[in-house]
Write a protein that holds these residues in place. Structure first.
Motif, PDB file in Angstrom:
ATOM      1  N   TYR A 268       1.153  -0.928   0.125  1.00 31.86           N
ATOM      2  CA  TYR A 268       0.270   0.235  -0.218  1.00 31.86           C
ATOM      3  C   TYR A 268       1.130   0.956  -0.084  1.00 31.86           C
ATOM      4  O   TYR A 268       0.438   1.890  -0.716  1.00 31.86           O
ATOM      5  CB  TYR A 268      -0.829   0.243   1.357  1.00 31.86           C
ATOM      6  N   LEU A 269       1.674   1.225   0.741  1.00 35.75           N
ATOM      7  CA  LEU A 269       2.802   2.427   0.586  1.00 35.75           C
ATOM      8  C   LEU A 269       3.613   2.420  -0.424  1.00 35.75           C
ATOM      9  O   LEU A 269       4.289   4.218  -0.592  1.00 35.75           O
ATOM     10  CB  LEU A 269       3.358   2.163   2.218  1.00 35.75           C
ATOM     11  N   ASP A 270       3.835   1.298  -1.267  1.00 33.21           N
ATOM     12  CA  ASP A 270       5.049   1.350  -1.981  1.00 33.21           C
ATOM     13  C   ASP A 270       3.527   2.034  -2.975  1.00 33.21           C
ATOM     14  O   ASP A 270       4.121   2.579  -4.393  1.00 33.21           O
ATOM     15  CB  ASP A 270       5.341  -0.230  -2.920  1.00 33.21           C
ATOM     16  N   MET A 271       2.888   1.470  -3.234  1.00 30.89           N
ATOM     17  CA  MET A 271       1.312   1.929  -4.671  1.00 30.89           C
ATOM     18  C   MET A 271       1.030   3.522  -4.298  1.00 30.89           C
ATOM     19  O   MET A 271       1.876   4.679  -5.287  1.00 30.89           O
ATOM     20  CB  MET A 271      -0.002   1.353  -4.063  1.00 30.89           C
ATOM     21  N   LEU A 272       1.136   3.878  -3.044  1.00 35.22           N
ATOM     22  CA  LEU A 272       0.789   5.491  -2.511  1.00 35.22           C
ATOM     23  C   LEU A 272       1.732   6.459  -3.269  1.00 35.22           C
ATOM     24  O   LEU A 272       1.587   7.544  -3.875  1.00 35.22           O
ATOM     25  CB  LEU A 272       0.334   5.613  -1.567  1.00 35.22           C
ATOM     26  N   PHE A 273       2.908   5.794  -3.070  1.00 37.54           N
ATOM     27  CA  PHE A 273       4.016   6.561  -3.559  1.00 37.54           C
ATOM     28  C   PHE A 273       4.147   6.548  -4.843  1.00 37.54           C
ATOM     29  O   PHE A 273       4.188   7.530  -5.674  1.00 37.54           O
ATOM     30  CB  PHE A 273       5.751   6.283  -3.246  1.00 37.54           C
ATOM     31  N   PHE A 274       4.105   5.754  -5.619  1.00 40.23           N
ATOM     32  CA  PHE A 274       4.372   5.597  -7.600  1.00 40.23           C
ATOM     33  C   PHE A 274       2.995   6.081  -7.868  1.00 40.23           C
ATOM     34  O   PHE A 274       2.890   6.472  -8.787  1.00 40.23           O
ATOM     35  CB  PHE A 274       4.418   4.048  -7.596  1.00 40.23           C
ATOM     36  N   VAL A 275       1.715   6.448  -6.866  1.00 42.08           N
ATOM     37  CA  VAL A 275       0.799   7.042  -7.626  1.00 42.08           C
ATOM     38  C   VAL A 275       1.235   8.574  -7.997  1.00 42.08           C
ATOM     39  O   VAL A 275       0.848   9.447  -8.253  1.00 42.08           O
ATOM     40  CB  VAL A 275      -0.186   7.017  -7.520  1.00 42.08           C
ATOM     41  N   ARG A 276       1.442   9.203  -6.851  1.00 41.37           N
ATOM     42  CA  ARG A 276       1.597  10.652  -6.258  1.00 41.37           C
ATOM     43  C   ARG A 276       3.634  10.752  -7.007  1.00 41.37           C
ATOM     44  O   ARG A 276       2.614  11.655  -7.558  1.00 41.37           O
ATOM     45  CB  ARG A 276       2.309  10.155  -5.144  1.00 41.37           C
ATOM     46  N   GLU A 277       4.223  10.336  -7.230  1.00 45.14           N
ATOM     47  CA  GLU A 277       4.709  10.370  -8.165  1.00 45.14           C
ATOM     48  C   GLU A 277       4.973  10.620  -9.694  1.00 45.14           C
ATOM     49  O   GLU A 277       5.464  10.678 -10.784  1.00 45.14           O
ATOM     50  CB  GLU A 277       6.423   9.995  -7.721  1.00 45.14           C
ATOM     51  N   ALA A 278       3.653   9.486 -10.389  1.00 39.31           N
ATOM     52  CA  ALA A 278       3.316   9.331 -11.748  1.00 39.31           C
ATOM     53  C   ALA A 278       2.450  10.246 -12.297  1.00 39.31           C
ATOM     54  O   ALA A 278       2.436  11.513 -12.004  1.00 39.31           O
ATOM     55  CB  ALA A 278       2.427   7.634 -11.503  1.00 39.31           C
ATOM     56  N   LYS A 279       3.186  10.245 -13.702  1.00 44.32           N
ATOM     57  CA  LYS A 279       2.908  10.919 -14.805  1.00 44.32           C
ATOM     58  C   LYS A 279       1.425  11.554 -14.687  1.00 44.32           C
ATOM     59  O   LYS A 279       0.409  12.436 -14.535  1.00 44.32           O
ATOM     60  CB  LYS A 279       2.784  11.222 -15.870  1.00 44.32           C
ATOM     61  N   LYS A 280       0.700  10.404 -14.798  1.00 44.23           N
ATOM     62  CA  LYS A 280      -1.273   9.768 -14.872  1.00 44.23           C
ATOM     63  C   LYS A 280      -0.842   8.687 -14.217  1.00 44.23           C
ATOM     64  O   LYS A 280       0.247   7.474 -14.735  1.00 44.23           O
ATOM     65  CB  LYS A 280      -0.970  10.101 -15.732  1.00 44.23           C
ATOM     66  N   ALA A 292      -6.017   8.669  -6.574  1.00 44.89           N
ATOM     67  CA  ALA A 292      -4.820   9.944  -7.379  1.00 44.89           C
ATOM     68  C   ALA A 292      -5.645  11.218  -7.419  1.00 44.89           C
ATOM     69  O   ALA A 292      -4.826  11.880  -7.190  1.00 44.89           O
ATOM     70  CB  ALA A 292      -5.129   9.326  -8.697  1.00 44.89           C
ATOM     71  N   TYR A 293      -6.555  11.567  -7.215  1.00 39.37           N
ATOM     72  CA  TYR A 293      -7.223  12.218  -6.762  1.00 39.37           C
ATOM     73  C   TYR A 293      -6.965  13.230  -5.393  1.00 39.37           C
ATOM     74  O   TYR A 293      -6.262  14.169  -5.411  1.00 39.37           O
ATOM     75  CB  TYR A 293      -9.215  12.331  -6.939  1.00 39.37           C
ATOM     76  N   ILE A 294      -6.964  11.958  -4.145  1.00 44.72           N
ATOM     77  CA  ILE A 294      -6.747  12.837  -3.729  1.00 44.72           C
ATOM     78  C   ILE A 294      -5.466  13.616  -3.436  1.00 44.72           C
ATOM     79  O   ILE A 294      -4.647  14.427  -3.006  1.00 44.72           O
ATOM     80  CB  ILE A 294      -6.365  12.194  -2.221  1.00 44.72           C
ATOM     81  N   LEU A 295      -4.285  12.678  -3.865  1.00 51.54           N
ATOM     82  CA  LEU A 295      -2.948  12.539  -3.989  1.00 51.54           C
ATOM     83  C   LEU A 295      -2.763  13.823  -4.986  1.00 51.54           C
ATOM     84  O   LEU A 295      -1.960  14.035  -5.204  1.00 51.54           O
ATOM     85  CB  LEU A 295      -2.129  11.697  -4.210  1.00 51.54           C
ATOM     86  N   GLN A 296      -3.286  13.952  -5.865  1.00 53.60           N
ATOM     87  CA  GLN A 296      -3.178  15.672  -6.898  1.00 53.60           C
ATOM     88  C   GLN A 296      -2.931  15.072  -8.210  1.00 53.60           C
ATOM     89  O   GLN A 296      -1.995  15.352  -8.714  1.00 53.60           O
ATOM     90  CB  GLN A 296      -2.863  16.598  -6.310  1.00 53.60           C
ATOM     91  N   THR A 297      -2.883  13.593  -8.500  1.00 47.21           N
ATOM     92  CA  THR A 297      -2.547  13.008 -10.307  1.00 47.21           C
ATOM     93  C   THR A 297      -3.148  12.411 -10.719  1.00 47.21           C
ATOM     94  O   THR A 297      -4.760  11.635 -10.336  1.00 47.21           O
ATOM     95  CB  THR A 297      -1.409  11.663  -9.572  1.00 47.21           C
ATOM     96  N   PRO A 298      -3.858  13.315 -11.909  1.00 46.80           N
ATOM     97  CA  PRO A 298      -4.445  12.992 -12.832  1.00 46.80           C
ATOM     98  C   PRO A 298      -4.259  10.979 -13.266  1.00 46.80           C
ATOM     99  O   PRO A 298      -4.030  10.848 -13.345  1.00 46.80           O
ATOM    100  CB  PRO A 298      -3.779  13.748 -13.842  1.00 46.80           C
ATOM    101  N   CYS A 299      -5.572  11.405 -13.574  1.00 46.35           N
ATOM    102  CA  CYS A 299      -6.187   9.618 -13.762  1.00 46.35           C
ATOM    103  C   CYS A 299      -6.974   9.459 -15.210  1.00 46.35           C
ATOM    104  O   CYS A 299      -8.429  10.555 -15.288  1.00 46.35           O
ATOM    105  CB  CYS A 299      -6.832   9.507 -12.654  1.00 46.35           C
ATOM    106  N   VAL A 300      -6.756   8.802 -15.688  1.00 45.58           N
ATOM    107  CA  VAL A 300      -7.833   7.946 -16.671  1.00 45.58           C
ATOM    108  C   VAL A 300      -7.824   6.796 -16.906  1.00 45.58           C
ATOM    109  O   VAL A 300      -7.540   5.947 -15.573  1.00 45.58           O
ATOM    110  CB  VAL A 300      -6.694   8.001 -18.274  1.00 45.58           C
ATOM    111  N   THR A 301      -9.634   6.769 -16.612  1.00 46.98           N
ATOM    112  CA  THR A 301     -10.608   5.358 -15.937  1.00 46.98           C
ATOM    113  C   THR A 301     -11.198   5.370 -16.842  1.00 46.98           C
ATOM    114  O   THR A 301     -11.320   5.005 -17.775  1.00 46.98           O
ATOM    115  CB  THR A 301     -11.222   5.744 -14.944  1.00 46.98           C
TER     116      THR A 301
END
Length: 363
Positions: A268-280, A292-301
């Motif tokens: 879970y912690l690793d996922m938060l890191f990779f989501v927070r730092e991702a382009k999308k 992704a929204y909470i971490l301010q990373t744009p998302c395509v669903t």
């Protein structure tokens, strides 16, 4: 007051942990894991790293058809409830464990607390939609994450016991994301276990998860999604869900998806890191859209609809069909308007509101 909490999958442990930190200060909680999902990542490090309470009871139900799994859970949970005699049963979200817990408690006239009540995709083909709708109908306290969820219940004539507390997952994301900067980037990459190749240290990436039946039940659909990932302008880190692994093995025999880094599921912690730092983020997961929204990373669903419609405002999240051109277009050409961001999911105090409401509504 005694509360039995029922959970069945790793995301529900994370949500329950956010609540348990507050709930256990004033109430007795019995945590029951149905065993719906056996997750090898739920080892000692999972509980220690996230400071999550271990289950008091594990029913060990495991996988099976929806009917068999739900029935076995109900039998086990009925025994627990008869033994513990709680004032409330609490369930989260929309899994089979959620429905089984609600049905078992309802038959025994034990009041049900449904956390994440009122979410709707309006797609009754989804087992999750069936579970959440049925659970809402028999719950006494319906704790909604958003105003939209409250409105959904109102449309269905459910008015009593409904509260907007914000999202307990937001509590968890805000709490755990504070821990991410304690370690360097290399630490998180060292945890990535490639299915086919070592994973290099990257400066830029997309984070992807695909696991829903509508996207993984067909080889052609998965192939379309992977071709789209191959056409993006940065590598795609793709933790492979067990449901998808065999399909991936088949497809990679004939195709070279050079831009896709297939990895084992991450913590879970690793996922938060990779989501927070991702382009999308590119996903079909309901929870990951919101994180992704909470971490301010744009998302395509990659879905026809989303329960989290608030994320669509300002293109923070956009929907895409599982087709090469549409996914690439949405990922590369959609620009998020940060001016449209709002605190739809609260500011991290949902667990406190939940406990206050339960305390004020003791039966």
């Amino acid at each position: 007051m005694k509360i039995v909490t029922v959970i069945g999958a790793r995301p529900q442990f994370v949500k329950a942990a956010a609540v348990s930190r507050v709930l256990r200060k004033s109430h007795e909680e019995i945590l029951v894991h149905t065993g719906q999902h056996y997750d090898k990542n739920m080892s000692d490090i999972f509980f220690e790293e996230l400071r999550i309470p271990r289950p008091d009871i594990n029913l060990g139900v495991g996988s099976g058809t929806h009917a068999k799994q739900t029935a076995e859970m109900m039998v086990g949970l009925e025994n627990v409830l008869l033994e513990e005699k709680p004032e409330y049963l609490m369930v989260y979200g929309d899994t089979n464990s959620t429905l089984a817990g609600a049905l078992a408690a309802g038959k025994l006239n034990i009041p049900i607390v449904h956390v994440e009540a009122g979410l709707r995709s309006y797609n009754m083909r989804m087992p999750e939609e069936q579970n959440r709708v049925l659970t809402d109908r028999i719950s006494s306290l319906l704790l909604c994450p958003t105003d939209t969820a409250v409105d959904n219940l109102k449309k269905e004539g459910i008015l009593e016991g409904v509260f907007n507390i914000g999202d307990v997952m937001c509590d968890a994301v805000l709490y755990y994301s504070k821990l991410l900067d304690n370690m360097p980037r290399e630490y998180y990459f060292s945890h990535l276990v490639g299915l086919f190749q070592p994973i290099p240290l990257l400066d830029s990436w997309y984070m992807a998860t695909i696991h829903r039946a509508e996207n993984t039940s067909s080889l052609e659909t998965v192939k379309e999604i992977l071709k789209a990932f191959n056409g993006l302008d940065a590598p795609v880190i793709f933790p492979v869900h067990p449901r998808t692994k065999e399909i991936i093995k088949i497809l990679t025999k004939d195709e070279n998806y050079h831009n896709v880094l297939f990895v084992e599921p991450v913590s879970y912690l690793d996922m938060l890191f990779f989501v927070r730092e991702a382009k999308k983020v590119v996903t079909d997961s309901g929870g990951l859209q919101k994180e992704a929204y909470i971490l301010q990373t744009p998302c395509v669903t990659v879905r026809e609809q989303t329960e989290w419609i608030e994320t669509l405002k300002g293109n923070q999240n956009v929907l895409a069909t599982p087709q090469v051109e549409d996914i690439i277009d949405k990922v590369l050409n959609t620009v998020a308007d940060n001016g449209k961001r709002e605190l739809y999911y609260g500011n991290g105090d949902a667990a406190k509101k939940l406990c206050d409401i339960i305390g004020n509504n003791i039966k």
